[in-house]
Design a protein around this motif. Structure first.
Motif, PDB file in Angstrom:
ATOM      1  N   GLN A  93       0.807  -1.217   0.000  1.00 29.41           N
ATOM      2  CA  GLN A  93       0.000   0.000   0.000  1.00 29.41           C
ATOM      3  C   GLN A  93       0.841   1.268   0.000  1.00 29.41           C
ATOM      4  OE1 GLN A  93      -2.123  -0.852   3.635  1.00 29.41           O
ATOM      5  NE2 GLN A  93      -3.849  -1.794   2.560  1.00 29.41           N
TER       6      GLN A  93
ATOM      7  N   SER B 228      -2.931  -1.923  -7.844  1.00 29.76           N
ATOM      8  CA  SER B 228      -2.562  -0.524  -7.644  1.00 29.76           C
ATOM      9  C   SER B 228      -1.358  -0.194  -8.501  1.00 29.76           C
ATOM     10  CB  SER B 228      -2.227  -0.244  -6.165  1.00 29.76           C
ATOM     11  OG  SER B 228      -3.344  -0.447  -5.332  1.00 29.76           O
TER      12      SER B 228
ATOM     13  N   ARG C 199      -4.984   3.297  -6.428  1.00 36.41           N
ATOM     14  CA  ARG C 199      -5.577   1.981  -6.247  1.00 36.41           C
ATOM     15  C   ARG C 199      -6.791   1.849  -7.156  1.00 36.41           C
ATOM     16  NH1 ARG C 199      -7.669   0.789  -0.387  1.00 36.41           N
ATOM     17  NH2 ARG C 199      -9.319   2.177  -1.126  1.00 36.41           N
TER      18      ARG C 199
END
Length: 932
Positions: A127, A609, A603
């Motif tokens: 992330q 992503s 994303r």
């Protein structure tokens, strides 16, 4: 009031308090264990969501929470395990038991990342806006290695480090690199704070020649909880050196005791290893801790030398004399060769093992502490990290044979001698800080002081110019001097989350000021280690293998660095994460520099992503590169053997460097580009792919030798050296901003844990592909003639290959980690790409080592609840690099430049200047670990 009444009253009050506690005091208690093995998990965080109330499990995995009646949700988290949430309904006067079994998380791609962000948002490595490797302590132990550099070498494909041989001080400190760049182009942090550099500058023909890295092996691996490797330019976030990326070492905090002990040796029977590390953590109040670590490591020497075929007592390899015919020359060589063979036989001189080609012997002892103490009635804490490390090493140089009469006192060493460099390396650091939160502002004030010193002693040697003293009065051991580097860094920073005020998920602003003071010192050795006591005799002065630092080399240099940074990170939408950072630093010795970074991640879905970054960076010249100087004996390849030369390294600001026209050193400037994808195509599969390009201008190099000679260029060198009263020096070297490079690469990490009917299996495939090339012309100093022969001494083809081809251009690692109740096994396949080493002038002597596959395997068994035994083998199949080519070794029949030999008369079987994974061969070990 009589005593009877008093006791009755106290008993009534006590009974009342007990009744109240029974009525109103409630608690949640439980036991946290590993879901697979059933072992206790100390140090697990249990947090009541929506509050600051929490607890940490003790050494037995137990915890207790005291709460008011109500409904709660517990968040149970621990590094390396999947976080769990557990709803709990707590009734008045009740004690509720909530036992938890944590499951190990999917490899490293689900680990929460700290490095690369100053936001409070919890992000895993899939992330983040830049690629990050998260390596747990158990992964380091599972490698079977005991030094941190070697542990990382076998778990992080973008990280490279190989032990060096016959390279003076570099034998004792492993150069470490990231993404194929230099040791000084990666920044090392300890608990998020800048770690000081080593005192040693790498000067021999190894990876990172002319660079100054960080001594990672000074940190006990037993003290490390995990390692975070940020694979992206980060000068704007963390400062100078972070061109290739950042390595952040997180120390252990959890309560309990862990012990790790290992014994092992190489298949060949040498290189014995003994290691023991003990870590003990204490709880200090509810949220404080003290973690102490002690570690001892012994690493025995290895030797992979070949049989020597060169001259010993009589030099039959001397050149052709003026007026001598070829036939007479060959006949003379053959006659001298026979004389030499006769003396070898008479003196029973062994042609085996008269050189040590392998890892140095090293003893290492270290102590570390890590602590945090909350300040009562505040939201602040005092924290500290400190470490002491002492290392003692012994490595051999080149054998001095009795025919080398200018270097050997034959009355003292009639059969020659193998001189040794004995190192004493001291490393210390202390970080003290205070941080907290007020009105949403998270603030931190800290100061870290650290230093590294490297003392050189020479043993089993001589100063040939002292031959007139006779064998009984000649010294054989010498103190050759000490290098040291100290650094003090003060930081003040503040950050606040403005997301709610702006209607965003997050909008974190961080800013800070830094001040750093660097100090570099050279202390000279004793006079006998460097003086020539009889210059008219023609015998060499100074201690053989490592002439000591002279008083003219002594230096005590300082510089001050001021810096300021601003870092903004925001989830602008649910899909778009953006980071902008800028930093200005000003150096008292060369000026200022501004670095910036823009990074983003979009994303598209939970399964995919896209991320990327663009940044510029810099690396300030080290004080070592600016102020190091020395006179040393350097062995130079001449095609017919290795020739010793007295070579001077002169300071960048010295009259000699200025006479050559070398400008003052400036910063290396970089621009970094990266783009990548992160994906979870299946619930148990994670993927990251990141491509990058790193352009570096004005890279600092350590020049080759500008030697005296009879041609015009050599006469210029002689004039410069003579004018500086350096009449005993054969050649000169210095540091200069000379080359531009471009590095392009690709990082891939795929992790999965396929579902099995019995046991658990984690599979990780990680790979790095990179290529570095020179861009543009070499920047020659102004007063160096432009003829190719002379100009190549600044940065020749050997230097070019060392910078671009000497590290594996790809490394691929496939790891299987299987666990079934008390049994576990790890299989790791590591493919090291090809490396190349070029001769300075003759392409026929170039070497190329083909790719190799190294297999590591270990199996573990949990003997008791908290006691495990692991046995295994690294390089299970005993793989070695390709041997050096011996095209046409010098013999009595061969003479002049026609003799082509990279093995130095058979002594070097494997290449020592370009290495993939070393050449020690297979290693087996047994490891015993305990946790209480």
């Amino acid at each position: 009031m009589n005593n009877t009444y008093f006791f009755r009253l106290m008993a009534a009050i006590l009974i009342g308090l007990l009744m109240l506690s029974t009525t109103f005091a409630q608690r949640i208690q439980g036991h946290v264990t590993d879901a697979t093995t059933g072992t206790d998990l100390p140090g697990v965080s249990i947090l009541v969501q929506g509050s600051t109330t929490g607890a940490i499990t003790d050494a037995n995995g137990l915890y207790i929470l005291t709460l008011e009646p109500g409904n709660y949700t517990l968040r149970i988290s621990f590094v390396g395990y999947a976080t769990q949430t557990q709803p709990v309904q707590l009734s008045a006067g009740a004690t509720t038991t909530v036992d938890v079994r944590l499951v190990e998380s999917l490899a490293s791609l689900n680990e929460v990342v700290v490095i690369g962000s100053r936001s409070t948002q919890v992000r895993t490595s899939t992330q983040t806006v830049a690629p990050v490797d998260v390596i747990q302590s158990r992964d380091l132990v599972a490698t079977g290695q005991i030094d941190l550099t070697q542990q990382l070498n076998f778990v992080a494909p973008s990280f490279n480090s190989s032990r060096q041989s016959v390279s003076d001080g570099t034998d004792h400190i492993d150069p470490a690199t990231l993404r194929g760049l230099g040791p000084d182009q990666v920044l090392v942090l300890l608990s998020g704070k800048r770690r000081h550099n080593q005192a040693l500058i790498n000067l021999n023909g190894t990876i990172g020649r002319g660079s100054v890295g960080t001594d990672l092996n000074a940190i006990p691996s037993s003290a490390i909880e995990r390692v975070e490797v940020l694979r992206d330019g980060a000068s704007s976030q963390y400062g100078s050196d972070a061109i290739a990326g950042v390595i952040n070492l997180r120390l252990k905090e959890q309560p309990g005791t862990t012990i790790n002990a290992q014994l092992g040796q190489q298949y060949k029977g040498d290189g014995q290893v003994a290691q023991v590390g003990i870590n003990h953590g204490f709880k200090l109040g509810e949220k404080g801790f003290l973690s102490l670590t002690g570690e001892f490591r012994h690493r025995g020497a290895t030797n992979r030398v070949g049989d020597y075929t060169g001259p010993v007592y009589v030099n039959w390899n001397a050149g052709q004399q003026t007026g001598e015919t070829t036939a007479d020359y060959v006949a003379r060589r053959q006659r001298l060769y026979q004389q030499d063979q006769t003396l070898i036989s008479q003196n029973q001189f062994s042609l085996q093992n008269n050189l040590q080609v392998g890892q140095a012997r090293v003893e290492n002892a270290g102590f570390f502490l890590n602590a945090r103490v909350p300040i009562k009635n505040t939201n602040a804490s005092v924290y500290a990290t400190g470490g002491l490390n002492y290392r003692r090493g012994l490595a051999g140089g080149f054998y001095r044979y009795p025919y080398q009469t200018t270097q050997v006192i034959t009355a003292l060493y009639p059969n020659g001698f193998l001189p040794n460099i004995q190192s004493s390396i001291n490393d210390q650091s202390l970080l003290v800080g205070v941080n907290g939160e007020n009105n949403g502002w998270r603030w931190d004030i800290s100061n870290v002081y650290g230093g590294n010193s490297f003392r050189f002693d020479v043993t089993n040697s001589n100063n040939a110019s002292l031959s007139y003293l006779g064998p009984t009065n000649n010294p054989t051991n010498f103190y050759a001097g000490t290098l040291s580097f100290y650094q003090n860094t003060a930081d003040i920073s503040a950050a606040k989350e403005f997301g709610k005020q702006l209607g965003l998920t997050s909008f974190n602003v961080a800013a800070g000021l830094t001040y750093r003071n660097d100090q570099y010192r050279i202390k000279p050795g004793e006079a006998a280690s460097y003086l020539n006591f009889s210059p008219q005799s023609g015998q060499s002065g100074g201690a053989q293998v490592f002439p000591g630092y002279q008083p003219t080399n002594a230096v005590n240099a300082h510089r001050h660095v001021y810096g300021a940074y601003l870092d903004v990170e925001s989830d602008l939408t649910e899909q778009l994460l953006v980071e902008v950072a800028g930093r200005y630093e000003n150096y008292s010795d060369f000026g200022g520099n501004l670095a910036g970074k823009l990074a983003a991640r979009y994303r598209f879905s939970e399964a995919f992503s896209l991320r990327g970054s663009v940044s510029n960076g810099f690396r300030a010249p080290s004080l070592h590169q600016r102020y190091f100087s020395a006179i040393s004996t350097v062995f130079v390849s001449t095609g017919t053997g290795l020739e010793p030369r007295q070579t001077g390294t002169f300071r960048n600001d010295s009259p000699i460097a200025q006479a050559f026209g070398v400008p003052s050193l400036g910063a290396e400037q970089s621009t970094n580009f990266s783009v990548g994808i992160t994906s979870r195509p299946l619930s148990n599969v994670s993927l990251t792919v990141d491509a990058y390009q790193i352009n570096i201008q004005n890279r600092i190099i350590y020049s080759n030798q500008f030697a005296r000679g009879t041609a015009s260029a050599g006469l210029i060198v002689a004039t410069i050296l003579n004018n500086a009263a350096q009449t005993d020096v054969n050649s000169a070297q210095f540091f200069a901003n000379a080359v531009n490079t471009q590095t392009q690469g690709l990082d891939i990490v795929i992790a999965t844990n396929p579902r099995l009917s019995t046991g658990t299996l984690d599979v990780t495939l990680a790979a790095n592909f990179n290529q570095t090339k020179l861009v543009g012309d070499i920047k020659r100093p102004a007063n160096i003639p432009t003829d190719a022969t002379f100009g190549n001494f600044l940065f020749n083809r050997q230097d070019s290959a060392r910078l671009t081809l000497a590290q594996p251009r790809n490394k691929i690692q496939l790891t299987f980690n299987y666990r079934l109740r008390k049994f576990g096994a790890v299989l790791r396949l590591s493919r090291f790409g090809s490396v190349e080493a070029y001769d300075p002038a003759n392409p026929a002597l170039d070497e190329c080592q083909s790719p190799k596959l190294v297999t590591d395997l270990n199996a573990s068994y949990r003997i008791r609840k908290n006691l495990s035994l692991t046995v295994g083998a690294n390089n299970l199949l005993d793989v070695y690099p390709d041997p050096l080519r011996v095209i046409d070794a010098p013999t009595p029949e061969r003479y002049g430049s026609a003799a082509l030999d990279n093995s130095s008369f058979g002594r070097f079987v494997y290449n020592r200047s370009a290495t993939q994974f070393g050449f020690n061969g297979g290693y087996y070990f047994a490891n015993l670990s305990a946790a209480f």
